[in-house]
Enzyme design. Structure first.
Site, PDB file in Angstrom:
ATOM      1  CB  CYS A   2      -0.911   0.015   1.220  1.00 15.85           C
ATOM      2  SG  CYS A   2      -1.898  -1.476   1.422  1.00 15.85           S
ATOM      3  NE  ARG A  27       4.239   1.809  -1.552  1.00 15.98           N
ATOM      4  CZ  ARG A  27       5.399   1.238  -1.273  1.00 15.98           C
ATOM      5  NH1 ARG A  27       6.438   1.449  -2.055  1.00 15.98           N
ATOM      6  NH2 ARG A  27       5.531   0.464  -0.224  1.00 15.98           N
ATOM      7  N   GLY A  99       1.523  -2.775   5.364  1.00 16.87           N
ATOM      8  CA  GLY A  99       2.131  -3.932   6.008  1.00 16.87           C
ATOM      9  C   GLY A  99       1.087  -4.965   6.373  1.00 16.87           C
ATOM     10  CD  GLU A 476      11.896 -10.055 -16.682  1.00 18.70           C
ATOM     11  OE1 GLU A 476      11.449  -8.900 -16.769  1.00 18.70           O
ATOM     12  OE2 GLU A 476      11.814 -10.730 -15.626  1.00 18.70           O
ATOM     13  CE  LYS A 480       9.054  -6.975 -17.104  1.00 22.94           C
ATOM     14  NZ  LYS A 480       8.955  -7.914 -16.005  1.00 22.94           N
ATOM     15  CG  HIS A 499      11.212 -35.021 -19.847  1.00 24.20           C
ATOM     16  ND1 HIS A 499      11.508 -36.324 -19.524  1.00 24.20           N
ATOM     17  CD2 HIS A 499      12.265 -34.569 -20.574  1.00 24.20           C
ATOM     18  CE1 HIS A 499      12.685 -36.643 -20.013  1.00 24.20           C
ATOM     19  NE2 HIS A 499      13.168 -35.593 -20.663  1.00 24.20           N
TER      20      HIS A 499
END
Length: 603
Positions: A2, A27, A99, A476, A480, A499
């Protein structure tokens, strides 16, 4: 995760809080809210969804007051809703929180038994109620007494009805800074929230409490005694946290890569290969093995780095997921060192891994982007990436800078161990100097990927395959694509197709094959033929000039024919662009993908 912002001064705090929250929306964006002292009364307004919803709810009834706190939420405890939004209020206490309070259920049950009534399903309301429980006119004592009973991570911004001219803040594990202005001061989770107003700030250490007025900042240590703090200065330009005419922050940050790579690489090469990290890492002779610990894209950068460090410096490298590392048996040996990688320097699992290593007496090396972050302060050695503020949730420039630092680390260890000649060292240094120009040249062809995505934007499943360091690039590229386009994509070692994975290949299934490496190129091409024979629709990424049968791919991405040492950076850039334009074509919110936040500061 947050975002927290707070203001006290002589201006209307509501406008400043909303502006700060917009800078912190990366955030978390499940809900947003503000609390402002208005005529000695705390006016709380909050709304589910984006900050725009909060602005619409406020409308023309803008709270008028010079002190307030704000919050943008990434939901953990309690679904996204108006009632679960921050700020939370209890008695004379109003609070915002970043948190997780791990023992919130235990504390809540105790307070319910005492007759307290809870309105939300959040752990944050427990903190507000707990501080209010202990408040008898002394805010400092109430906060310290409450946090002594809290287990978990927190950054709190707190208002008390009886103190309309003061703002209180305290942190443990979750980041929080105190911005220093003239006749006004701030709190924030991250620098971009206040960068347009001040670039001076304090960093709060564990359980330091800040008592903030318009004209003064008093910081108390965990023992409640006054603490003298170093003033930090943010070197980022305000424009670095703005879109600068681009449609999205992600596109801007993709295009910033030539500059930030130059900023990260070139100063380290001013004294040649032997000067790389000579000051930061003066004595690494005792290091015999590296544990590279990180999360997400930072881990993928470590995977690429592992290949180059082992190849050039002959140092064994183990790459480990931070969230698993911290709970594993940890069989360290003499000569081990732990390398942690984190853009924010606040990633919870990575920070925990660092602390475990330090507790065990293992040397620690941190690769971080944010100066003064918790990981940067606590690591034995810090190697900064100079990527500047990265706002888009999906990392691009920070990732390539992390890879660049890993490549330079490979040369530092090679120099120490004498595994390559001086001529070879200088050759590798010259290759590093080429990286910014190589990436700049690639960005000129960005529009071709926009056309290519039209053929893949409607798929719901996609596979990436590759070998060696190309396998790390697959991880990566896959993350994305999936995080911003919501296409289900998976990365596999190409040699493992038989496999199990090849059973999922059917006519029309998109497969992106990364075959940029030289040694395993033919092996990867053989795997491409296997999926093509089963009807896959193939995008082949290879270097220019590679000899490939035209019948085995539907589209081809060619990257510059540069040395393999720097090829992983050249190879990822087109895949960043491909992911971006795919997300745009699907109508996704590129900078703020659902359920994700930029900085993962909770476990």
């Amino acid at each position: 995760m947050c975002g927290i912002v707070g203001y006290i001064g002589n201006k209307n705090s509501t406008e400043i809080l909303l502006d700060g929250l917009k800078k912190l929306e990366y955030r978390g964006y499940d809900s947003a809210g503000v609390a402002v002292f208005e005529h000695s009364t705390v006016n709380v307004i909050k709304a589910k969804g984006r900050i725009k919803n909060l602005e619409d709810k406020i409308g023309e009834n803008v709270p008028q007051g010079v002190c307030g706190i704000g919050h943008t939420r990434w939901a953990t405890h309690g679904e996204p809703s108006d009632v679960n939004s921050h700020p939370h209020r209890s008695g004379k206490v109003t609070l915002v929180h970043n948190g997780i309070i791990e023992n919130y259920a235990e504390l809540k049950d105790q307070m319910i038994a005492e007759g307290r009534v809870f309105l939300s399903g959040t752990d944050t309301e427990v903190a507000a109620q707990l501080i209010d429980k202990y408040y008898d006119g002394d805010p400092i004592d109430a906060i310290y007494t409450a946090v002594a009973r809290i287990r978990g991570s927190y950054a709190f911004g707190v208002l008390f009805d009886d103190y309309p001219d003061k703002l209180f803040a305290i942190r443990k594990d979750s980041p929080l800074i105190v911005g220093i202005g003239e006749g006004e001061n701030y709190i924030a989770s991250d620098i971009p929230a206040i960068l347009s107003r001040t670039n001076k700030y304090y960093l709060l250490e564990e359980n330091e409490l800040a008592v903030i007025t318009a004209d003064a900042i008093k910081i108390l240590g965990a023992d409640r005694s006054p603490v003298e703090k170093e003033v930090f200065t943010a070197t980022w330009d305000v424009s670095a946290a703005e879109k600068g005419g681009y449609d999205h922050f992600m596109l801007k940050e993709i295009n910033e890569q030539p500059k930030v790579l130059a900023d990260t690489i070139l100063p380290r090469l001013k004294n040649g290969a032997k000067g790389i990290f000579a000051e930061e890492m003066p004595d690494i002779s005792r290091i015999k093995r590296l544990h590279v610990v990180a999360c997400g894209s930072a881990l993928h950068a470590g995977m690429v780095g592992r290949h180059m460090i082992e190849r050039i410096a002959k140092v064994p490298v183990i790459t480990e997921v931070a969230s698993e590392f911290r709970y594993s048996s940890l069989l360290f040996e003499e000569g081990d060192a732990v390398v942690v990688i984190s853009q924010s320097g606040e990633t919870a699992d990575t920070l925990a891994a660092l602390r475990i290593a330090k507790k065990r007496g293992i040397p620690t090396i941190a690769i971080v982007n944010v100066v003064g972050s918790t990981i940067a302060r606590e690591a034995d050695i810090v190697l900064y990436t100079w990527a500047g503020p990265e706002i888009a949730v999906a990392t691009t420039k920070a990732y390539t800078c992390q890879v660049a630092v890993m490549l330079m680390m490979a040369l530092r260890f090679a120099c120490e161990r004498g595994t390559v000649s001086e001529t070879e060292l200088e050759h590798y240094s010259d290759l590093l100097r080429q990286i910014p120009d190589v990436v700049a040249e690639e960005l000129k062809d960005a529009e071709i990927y926009k056309e290519m995505t039209e053929s893949y934007k409607d798929c719901e499943d996609l596979f990436f395959i590759g070998r060696g360091y190309d396998c790390a690039l697959c991880w990566e590229a896959s993350i994305k694509l999936k995080e911003i386009s919501y296409i289900h994509s998976e990365a596999y070692a190409a040699g493992e197709l038989k496999h199990g994975t090849i059973s999922l290949i059917e006519p029309g299934m998109p497969v992106i094959a990364i075959a940029s490496g030289d040694k395993l190129f033919e092996k990867t091409v053989s795997n491409v033929k296997e999926v093509k024979a089963r009807g896959a629709k193939v995008i082949l990424l290879c270097k220019k000039g590679a000899s490939v049968d035209r019948t085995i791919y539907d589209h081809k991405i060619e990257i510059p024919d540069v040395d393999e040492f720097i090829r992983p950076i050249a190879a990822i850039v087109p895949l960043q662009i491909f992911a971006y334009y795919t997300a745009v074509a699907r109508g996704c919110d590129v900078d703020k993908p659902r359920n994700l936040a930029k900085s993962v500061t909770v476990e």
